[in-house]
Motif scaffolding. Structure first.
Motif, mmCIF file in Angstrom:
data_model
loop_
_atom_site.group_PDB
_atom_site.id
_atom_site.type_symbol
_atom_site.label_atom_id
_atom_site.label_comp_id
_atom_site.label_asym_id
_atom_site.label_seq_id
_atom_site.Cartn_x
_atom_site.Cartn_y
_atom_site.Cartn_z
ATOM 1 N N ALA A 92 -7.158 4.744 2.103
ATOM 2 C CA ALA A 92 -8.228 3.377 2.801
ATOM 3 C C ALA A 92 -7.613 1.871 3.121
ATOM 4 N N ALA A 93 -6.507 1.939 3.408
ATOM 5 C CA ALA A 93 -5.811 0.450 4.035
ATOM 6 C C ALA A 93 -6.721 -0.092 4.860
ATOM 7 N N ALA A 99 1.131 -1.335 -0.310
ATOM 8 C CA ALA A 99 -0.149 -0.314 -0.128
ATOM 9 C C ALA A 99 0.521 1.265 -0.013
ATOM 10 N N THR A 100 2.139 1.453 0.729
ATOM 11 C CA THR A 100 2.733 2.353 -0.014
ATOM 12 C C THR A 100 3.489 2.693 -0.889
ATOM 13 N N HIS A 103 -2.341 -6.329 4.061
ATOM 14 C CA HIS A 103 -1.000 -6.788 4.888
ATOM 15 C C HIS A 103 -1.602 -7.741 5.583
ATOM 16 N N PRO A 104 -1.248 -8.970 6.000
ATOM 17 C CA PRO A 104 -1.719 -9.532 6.788
ATOM 18 C C PRO A 104 -2.593 -9.566 8.120
ATOM 19 N N VAL A 105 -2.177 -8.894 8.559
ATOM 20 C CA VAL A 105 -3.238 -7.659 9.748
ATOM 21 C C VAL A 105 -4.695 -6.992 9.343
ATOM 22 N N GLY A 142 -1.138 -4.178 -2.148
ATOM 23 C CA GLY A 142 -1.553 -2.885 -1.872
ATOM 24 C C GLY A 142 -2.313 -2.239 -3.653
ATOM 25 N N MET A 143 -3.699 -2.137 -3.766
ATOM 26 C CA MET A 143 -4.357 -1.558 -4.604
ATOM 27 C C MET A 143 -4.787 -0.420 -5.070
#
Length: 386
Positions: free
Chosen positions: A158-159, A54-55, A185-187, A196-197
């Protein structure tokens, strides 16, 4: 230790990954395209562009928005570092807008006041990154209206919010934000391991995002400055990056997507149980933003320290010592040494700083049992009301 977050992987996820491992395509193949299309369909968006995390998605979204040297990016101080760092990657200056003490999101009223002042000073932002903290969107209606008035590009970070909704539509639909960024991410709500997208309704933005994730390279004759030399031919038309997601990751994400609604439903059930079980304790519980249905990535409480004998750190450490894997989201970004070096100081964003002195993220994940949640509540109650 009961962790604050944890992925949920089942046999179907494993089988999906194995199927790709046994195929001819491990990266940039048909599974990646299917994942992007499925996410776009889920979000009611025109396009999804998958990247390695996501970064990277935030970085590319800023580049696609035209952010660069001499520009400004504004975001919330209550977020992970990436929401601000993406601006610095582009050579832009970064500033912050303090949070709403109820929702813990960027305060649209404070944003309006700061924009009015910035207009007079000739330093309006080119990009505003509105963070959906803990899984709940900001006041996007108000912020989108400000974007139209002042001409900035609205990117929703909106991560935390895959599977959330705002104004009756899925987060990522593009009704309010030019681009929306998700994390896998796993969490987070669903996972691709890392990934990410970027969601967008703009074909032009989607095309540029895809080019930027692959070195700024194109094989499309429309984008080239001379005729193709042959079927092998490509051109680098701008400076891009290797931010690509593999088909292995996409296979996991596509399998997880089938369970997204169930994951979010369970998180909402657990959040409602927390609300009920913690109601009598000296805590400030999460508040709802109008029109927003949270995906409940996090359940954050604020300690009413005037009615608790222990300090913030003492409560945190006591919970950890008792096997409750609490976390703190987040240290205000402007207090990090790097950003202090850019001129920010204690006192600049008092609501975010006050929140930081009281906040604790309690365990919340889709596979969490009622018994585990009861253990969290009982331990917290014993520590703050011995």
């Amino acid at each position: 230790m009961i962790p604050y977050g944890r992925q949920s992987i089942d046999d179907a996820d494993v089988a999906a990954v194995v199927q790709v491992l046994q195929s001819d395509w491990l990266t940039q193949g048909p599974t990646l395209a299917r994942f992007e299309q499925a996410m776009a369909a889920y979000c009611q968006a025109g396009h999804g562009v998958a990247v390695c995390n996501a970064t990277a998605a935030l970085h590319l979204a800023c580049l696609a928005a035209g952010l660069g040297e001499g520009d400004w990016l504004w975001t919330s101080p209550n977020t992970f570092l990436a929401s601000a760092n993406c601006g610095r990657y582009c050579g832009a200056q970064v500033d912050f807008v303090d949070i709403d003490p109820r929702t813990l999101n960027l305060d649209a009223g404070k944003l309006a006041a700061k924009l009015a002042l910035a207009e007079r000073q000739g330093r309006l932002p080119k990009v505003v990154v509105a963070v959906a903290f803990a899984g709940q969107s900001c006041d996007l209606r108000a912020i989108a209206e400000l974007a139209r008035r002042y001409g900035f590009c609205l990117i929703e970070d909106a991560a935390h919010a895959v599977g959330a909704r705002y104004a009756g539509r899925p987060t990522g639909c593009g009704e309010f934000a030019a681009m929306t960024v998700f994390s896998f991410h796993p969490v987070k709500i669903i996972t691709t391991g890392e990934g990410g997208m970027v969601m967008t309704n703009s074909p032009e933005l989607a095309a540029r995002l895809k080019r930027l994730r692959s070195h700024g390279m194109t094989r499309d004759a429309v984008d080239m400055d001379e005729p193709s030399h042959g079927p092998w031919y490509y051109q680098q038309v701008e400076l891009g990056f290797n931010y690509r997601m593999t088909d292995i990751q996409a296979a996991l994400g596509l399998s997880q997507l089938h369970k997204l609604d169930a994951f979010v439903a369970r998180r909402r059930q657990l959040a409602a149980r927390y609300d009920q079980l913690l109601g009598e304790l000296p805590l400030v519980l999460p508040a709802a933003q109008a029109d927003a249905e949270s995906a409940w990535h996090l359940y954050v409480v604020r300690l009413n320290l005037a009615h608790i004998a222990l300090g913030h750190r003492e409560v945190f450490e006591a919970l950890r010592a008792a096997g409750i894997g609490v976390q703190l989201h987040y240290i205000p970004v402007h207090l990090q040494p790097y950003y202090r070096g850019l001129g920010f100081a204690l006192g600049d964003f008092p609501e975010a700083e006050r929140y930081y002195g009281e906040a604790i993220s309690l365990p919340l994940f889709a596979a969490m049992s009622d018994a585990e949640q009861d253990q969290v509540v009982a331990t917290l109650q014993r520590i703050i009301r011995p």
